[in-house]
Motif scaffolding. Sequence first.
Motif, short mmCIF file in Angstrom:
data_model
loop_
_atom_site.label_atom_id
_atom_site.label_comp_id
_atom_site.label_asym_id
_atom_site.label_seq_id
_atom_site.Cartn_x
_atom_site.Cartn_y
_atom_site.Cartn_z
N GLU A 68 19.95 8.96 -74.89
CA GLU A 68 20.82 8.19 -73.73
C GLU A 68 20.32 6.91 -73.09
OE1 GLU A 68 23.57 8.65 -69.85
OE2 GLU A 68 22.53 10.24 -70.48
N VAL A 69 21.09 5.67 -73.50
CA VAL A 69 20.35 4.62 -73.07
C VAL A 69 21.08 3.99 -71.89
CG1 VAL A 69 19.84 2.31 -73.98
CG2 VAL A 69 19.90 4.23 -75.61
N ARG A 81 16.49 10.55 -72.20
CA ARG A 81 17.17 9.30 -71.46
C ARG A 81 16.54 8.21 -71.57
NH1 ARG A 81 19.78 10.14 -65.88
NH2 ARG A 81 21.32 11.41 -67.23
N ILE A 82 16.68 7.01 -72.03
CA ILE A 82 16.11 5.81 -72.23
C ILE A 82 16.37 4.87 -71.20
CG2 ILE A 82 15.13 3.92 -73.56
CD1 ILE A 82 15.70 5.67 -76.16
N LEU A 83 15.69 4.40 -70.19
CA LEU A 83 16.01 3.48 -69.08
C LEU A 83 15.55 2.26 -69.52
CD1 LEU A 83 17.25 2.68 -66.31
CD2 LEU A 83 15.09 3.73 -65.30
N ASP A 138 5.46 6.74 -72.04
CA ASP A 138 6.76 6.50 -72.21
C ASP A 138 7.25 5.23 -71.61
OD1 ASP A 138 6.95 8.88 -73.66
OD2 ASP A 138 7.37 10.04 -71.82
N ALA A 139 6.61 4.12 -71.52
CA ALA A 139 6.77 2.88 -70.80
C ALA A 139 6.56 1.91 -71.70
CB ALA A 139 5.96 2.84 -69.59
N PHE A 150 18.60 -6.85 -73.54
CA PHE A 150 19.98 -6.61 -74.02
C PHE A 150 19.81 -6.45 -75.59
CE2 PHE A 150 23.21 -8.77 -76.55
CZ PHE A 150 24.65 -8.16 -76.14
N TYR A 151 18.95 -7.13 -76.30
CA TYR A 151 18.82 -6.76 -77.75
C TYR A 151 18.09 -5.48 -77.67
CZ TYR A 151 20.50 -11.24 -79.23
OH TYR A 151 21.24 -12.21 -79.55
N ALA A 152 17.42 -5.09 -77.11
CA ALA A 152 16.67 -3.75 -77.16
C ALA A 152 17.64 -2.51 -76.96
CB ALA A 152 15.48 -3.42 -76.10
N ALA A 153 18.62 -2.75 -76.11
CA ALA A 153 19.59 -1.80 -75.69
C ALA A 153 20.61 -1.82 -76.77
CB ALA A 153 20.51 -2.01 -74.43
#
Length: 248
Positions: free
Chosen positions: A30-31, A3-5, A69-70, A14-17
Amino acid sequence: MRRILIVGGGYAGFYAAWKLEKNLRHHEAEVTLVDPVIARHTDFPVDERGFVVVRPDLRVGTEAEPVADAWAAGDDAAVPDLASPVPGARTVPNAQHAYRQGKLLARNIIATLRGRAPKPYVHHSLGAIATLGLGRGIFQYQRLVLKGLPAWLMHRGYHVLAVPTWERKVRVLAVWLTQALFGRDILSLASMQHPRVAFVATPNDRGALSRESAPRSLGPGLSPRRGWRRSCRSFPPRGRSPRSGSPA
């Protein structure tokens, strides 16, 4: 499934997601995109200005003490400016950097998920461009300067290219073309703040309202609620004539 938060719904978030959703394989991760302000509400390392400290590859932390993971990018991240000759320089928190950092952030996350090394963020300035009204603009790159309509068209074209997905590009371009042909839609801000007043106020009250963005009253002894009640009482009872009082 991993899971990617993504915290932050600005340009970078926005562009990363969007890039992650577009390029991740099925069931690879999962984003989730949320939009709180976290720079001062987490234990992430921050610099003297309160920005999250990140490495050139946009990972949170330093070379000696990375945070697992950050990742961070955009206006709240102190991203090293590798293109600057000044030691210790940070990228300027603007849309140009956030837009490119968000894309690189997505590519670096996908690279780490697939066992590849992330790339550092390096961006050399392409110049400065701005609009100075409808049909007027200015563009400068080193000694090259453009003014007037060509610079304005370059500014518009740059923003169309920055809009994600071809569907949105076409939609934005279509709106601009219709505005150029038929003019802009004009809407009074007062009508947005007080949409009910147009149905309950007198012509004099509406004229006063158009001159003031947020009036406190509509006239002596008249408020929107009173005006509405008065207009309701002005109608005759159902089935009655307004003059004679006899059935219509």
